[in-house]
Design a protein around this motif. Sequence first.
Motif, PDB file in Angstrom:
ATOM      1  N   ALA A  57     -10.772  15.158  -6.383  1.00 43.15           N
ATOM      2  CA  ALA A  57     -10.697  14.277  -7.555  1.00 43.15           C
ATOM      3  C   ALA A  57      -9.276  13.787  -7.795  1.00 43.15           C
ATOM      4  O   ALA A  57      -8.308  14.532  -7.655  1.00 43.15           O
ATOM      5  N   ILE A  58      -9.166  12.511  -8.140  1.00 42.70           N
ATOM      6  CA  ILE A  58      -7.925  11.942  -8.651  1.00 42.70           C
ATOM      7  C   ILE A  58      -8.186  11.553 -10.099  1.00 42.70           C
ATOM      8  O   ILE A  58      -9.120  10.808 -10.394  1.00 42.70           O
ATOM      9  N   GLU A  59      -7.380  12.085 -10.981  1.00 48.75           N
ATOM     10  CA  GLU A  59      -7.585  11.886 -12.416  1.00 48.75           C
ATOM     11  C   GLU A  59      -6.506  10.964 -12.981  1.00 48.75           C
ATOM     12  O   GLU A  59      -5.330  11.100 -12.646  1.00 48.75           O
ATOM     13  N   ILE A  60      -6.933  10.032 -13.818  1.00 48.25           N
ATOM     14  CA  ILE A  60      -5.981   9.212 -14.550  1.00 48.25           C
ATOM     15  C   ILE A  60      -5.900   9.727 -15.980  1.00 48.25           C
ATOM     16  O   ILE A  60      -6.919  10.059 -16.600  1.00 48.25           O
ATOM     17  N   THR A  61      -4.676   9.852 -16.470  1.00 47.45           N
ATOM     18  CA  THR A  61      -4.430  10.255 -17.854  1.00 47.45           C
ATOM     19  C   THR A  61      -3.598   9.170 -18.520  1.00 47.45           C
ATOM     20  O   THR A  61      -2.587   8.736 -17.967  1.00 47.45           O
ATOM     21  N   VAL A  62      -4.050   8.719 -19.694  1.00 51.74           N
ATOM     22  CA  VAL A  62      -3.320   7.705 -20.452  1.00 51.74           C
ATOM     23  C   VAL A  62      -3.091   8.229 -21.860  1.00 51.74           C
ATOM     24  O   VAL A  62      -4.029   8.674 -22.530  1.00 51.74           O
ATOM     25  N   LEU A  63      -1.833   8.204 -22.287  1.00 52.31           N
ATOM     26  CA  LEU A  63      -1.488   8.555 -23.663  1.00 52.31           C
ATOM     27  C   LEU A  63      -1.210   7.284 -24.437  1.00 52.31           C
ATOM     28  O   LEU A  63      -0.540   6.371 -23.926  1.00 52.31           O
ATOM     29  N   SER A 113      -0.811   1.776 -24.938  1.00 52.53           N
ATOM     30  CA  SER A 113      -0.516   2.909 -24.049  1.00 52.53           C
ATOM     31  C   SER A 113       0.985   3.188 -24.022  1.00 52.53           C
ATOM     32  O   SER A 113       1.823   2.319 -24.288  1.00 52.53           O
ATOM     33  N   PHE A 114       1.297   4.424 -23.660  1.00 49.50           N
ATOM     34  CA  PHE A 114       2.673   4.925 -23.723  1.00 49.50           C
ATOM     35  C   PHE A 114       3.075   5.585 -22.406  1.00 49.50           C
ATOM     36  O   PHE A 114       4.214   5.502 -21.974  1.00 49.50           O
ATOM     37  N   LEU A 115       2.092   6.178 -21.769  1.00 47.10           N
ATOM     38  CA  LEU A 115       2.308   6.925 -20.538  1.00 47.10           C
ATOM     39  C   LEU A 115       1.015   6.891 -19.729  1.00 47.10           C
ATOM     40  O   LEU A 115      -0.070   7.041 -20.283  1.00 47.10           O
ATOM     41  N   LEU A 116       1.134   6.676 -18.417  1.00 49.89           N
ATOM     42  CA  LEU A 116      -0.020   6.678 -17.530  1.00 49.89           C
ATOM     43  C   LEU A 116       0.321   7.505 -16.297  1.00 49.89           C
ATOM     44  O   LEU A 116       1.399   7.348 -15.719  1.00 49.89           O
ATOM     45  N   THR A 117      -0.580   8.408 -15.912  1.00 54.81           N
ATOM     46  CA  THR A 117      -0.366   9.181 -14.687  1.00 54.81           C
ATOM     47  C   THR A 117      -1.649   9.216 -13.863  1.00 54.81           C
ATOM     48  O   THR A 117      -2.758   9.233 -14.406  1.00 54.81           O
ATOM     49  N   LEU A 118      -1.481   9.201 -12.551  1.00 49.91           N
ATOM     50  CA  LEU A 118      -2.552   9.516 -11.611  1.00 49.91           C
ATOM     51  C   LEU A 118      -2.201  10.869 -11.000  1.00 49.91           C
ATOM     52  O   LEU A 118      -1.096  11.049 -10.481  1.00 49.91           O
ATOM     53  N   THR A 119      -3.130  11.803 -11.054  1.00 55.49           N
ATOM     54  CA  THR A 119      -2.871  13.159 -10.567  1.00 55.49           C
ATOM     55  C   THR A 119      -3.872  13.527  -9.488  1.00 55.49           C
ATOM     56  O   THR A 119      -5.087  13.418  -9.689  1.00 55.49           O
ATOM     57  N   ASN A 120      -3.363  13.974  -8.347  1.00 52.76           N
ATOM     58  CA  ASN A 120      -4.202  14.456  -7.260  1.00 52.76           C
ATOM     59  C   ASN A 120      -4.453  15.947  -7.477  1.00 52.76           C
ATOM     60  O   ASN A 120      -3.559  16.773  -7.279  1.00 52.76           O
ATOM     61  N   LYS A 121      -5.653  16.299  -7.885  1.00 49.86           N
ATOM     62  CA  LYS A 121      -5.932  17.680  -8.255  1.00 49.86           C
ATOM     63  C   LYS A 121      -5.881  18.647  -7.071  1.00 49.86           C
ATOM     64  O   LYS A 121      -5.672  19.845  -7.259  1.00 49.86           O
ATOM     65  N   ALA A 122      -6.063  18.140  -5.855  1.00 51.03           N
ATOM     66  CA  ALA A 122      -6.048  19.021  -4.683  1.00 51.03           C
ATOM     67  C   ALA A 122      -4.710  19.725  -4.534  1.00 51.03           C
ATOM     68  O   ALA A 122      -4.649  20.909  -4.193  1.00 51.03           O
ATOM     69  N   THR A 167       0.852  -1.181   0.000  1.00 50.81           N
ATOM     70  CA  THR A 167       0.000   0.000   0.000  1.00 50.81           C
ATOM     71  C   THR A 167       0.889   1.233   0.000  1.00 50.81           C
ATOM     72  O   THR A 167       1.838   1.319   0.786  1.00 50.81           O
ATOM     73  N   LYS A 168       0.595   2.160  -0.882  1.00 45.86           N
ATOM     74  CA  LYS A 168       1.384   3.390  -0.975  1.00 45.86           C
ATOM     75  C   LYS A 168       0.449   4.591  -1.010  1.00 45.86           C
ATOM     76  O   LYS A 168      -0.612   4.557  -1.651  1.00 45.86           O
ATOM     77  N   TYR A 169       0.872   5.659  -0.357  1.00 47.79           N
ATOM     78  CA  TYR A 169       0.145   6.920  -0.382  1.00 47.79           C
ATOM     79  C   TYR A 169       0.900   7.907  -1.262  1.00 47.79           C
ATOM     80  O   TYR A 169       2.133   7.902  -1.290  1.00 47.79           O
ATOM     81  N   PHE A 170       0.171   8.747  -1.989  1.00 44.46           N
ATOM     82  CA  PHE A 170       0.837   9.776  -2.790  1.00 44.46           C
ATOM     83  C   PHE A 170       0.165  11.121  -2.587  1.00 44.46           C
ATOM     84  O   PHE A 170      -1.026  11.212  -2.292  1.00 44.46           O
ATOM     85  N   ILE A 171       0.962  12.159  -2.763  1.00 44.41           N
ATOM     86  CA  ILE A 171       0.502  13.521  -2.526  1.00 44.41           C
ATOM     87  C   ILE A 171       0.099  14.194  -3.827  1.00 44.41           C
ATOM     88  O   ILE A 171      -0.935  14.852  -3.907  1.00 44.41           O
ATOM     89  N   SER A 172       0.915  14.025  -4.857  1.00 44.34           N
ATOM     90  CA  SER A 172       0.649  14.731  -6.111  1.00 44.34           C
ATOM     91  C   SER A 172       0.463  13.812  -7.313  1.00 44.34           C
ATOM     92  O   SER A 172      -0.479  13.989  -8.074  1.00 44.34           O
ATOM     93  N   ARG A 173       1.354  12.786  -7.474  1.00 45.44           N
ATOM     94  CA  ARG A 173       1.379  12.133  -8.773  1.00 45.44           C
ATOM     95  C   ARG A 173       1.982  10.730  -8.706  1.00 45.44           C
ATOM     96  O   ARG A 173       2.944  10.478  -7.988  1.00 45.44           O
TER      97      ARG A 173
END
Length: 300
Positions: free
Chosen positions: A226-232, A207-216, A141-147
């Motif tokens: 909101a946590i947004e996933i972006t996939v290129l 897919s080429f790149l995947l990110t999870l972004t914490n919008k807060a 289990t891991k916690y993340f702040i931004s990305r």
Amino acid sequence: MPDFHIINIVHDKHQDIQSADFVSLVKNSLKFASWHEATFDAEVTFIAKKMAKNLPDESSNHVILVLGNDNALNAVLNGLLSVERQHQLPISYIPLDLHTNFKPALRLKDKTNALPQLQQIYHPKFLNIGKICGDIPKHQTKYFISRVGIGFDTALTEHRKNSINDTSPFNLKVLKNHFLTTKAFFNQKSFPVTINACSEYLQLPNSFLLTLTNKATTTGNLTEAAIEITVLRKMKMMQFVTGVIFNHKDLRSNIIHHVNLSPGDAIHVHDIQPGHIDGGLLGNGSFSFTVDQQSYPFWI
């Protein structure tokens, strides 16, 4: 003023003069209860975990102040949350290089106003943080702040970190960064991603790149949840430059997928890929995890 417990991160002996001078300023002008220095992330996590065990588990004025970078901040957060407490220890943060995804939430222009700003804070703010559980790439289990990033995003993050510590002349530094980024672009192979979200089910085979972004923290809107996933998807270099870097909307619609995630949504990366969390490497592996979120007190 709270009782500050300061963790100063020096990843190498070549900390730039400006950062070293600022650390000395903090040490000489800010009243603190304890001072700790660490040179690598595992040591940072150990110090934070020890604090969470030893400091009173009650509503108090103890605040953990991190001097360092985003992955050191992440190591502190994960160390503190590895110990079960009823009252979490608030975290304060001064990024020494200001190349941080947390900057919008900090509302910090530069280090010179960090200490006066810190002295104007009287209570913590509760911010949304992300949580991933599963194979990352081993079960944890891991916690993340931004990305969180997987694939090409990990190479980009590593290049940015290395560029900060590069003492080469500016033009040479830019040239090296372009060369390494181009090399990583062509070396990055496509990989399949499955997103099992309550709003939609996506299978993205190239897919080429995947990110999870914490919008807060990345937008500075502290009430954002909101946590947004972006996939290129894999693309040609010209598509990447025009569609992603120069934001060509017609091309972006064909190569980029955005999904706002809900607690319990699942992400599967069915291939061996590099990953990072808040700039710290997760290692290479396949990824299969669920996404969740919770609030944590920050002294910002």
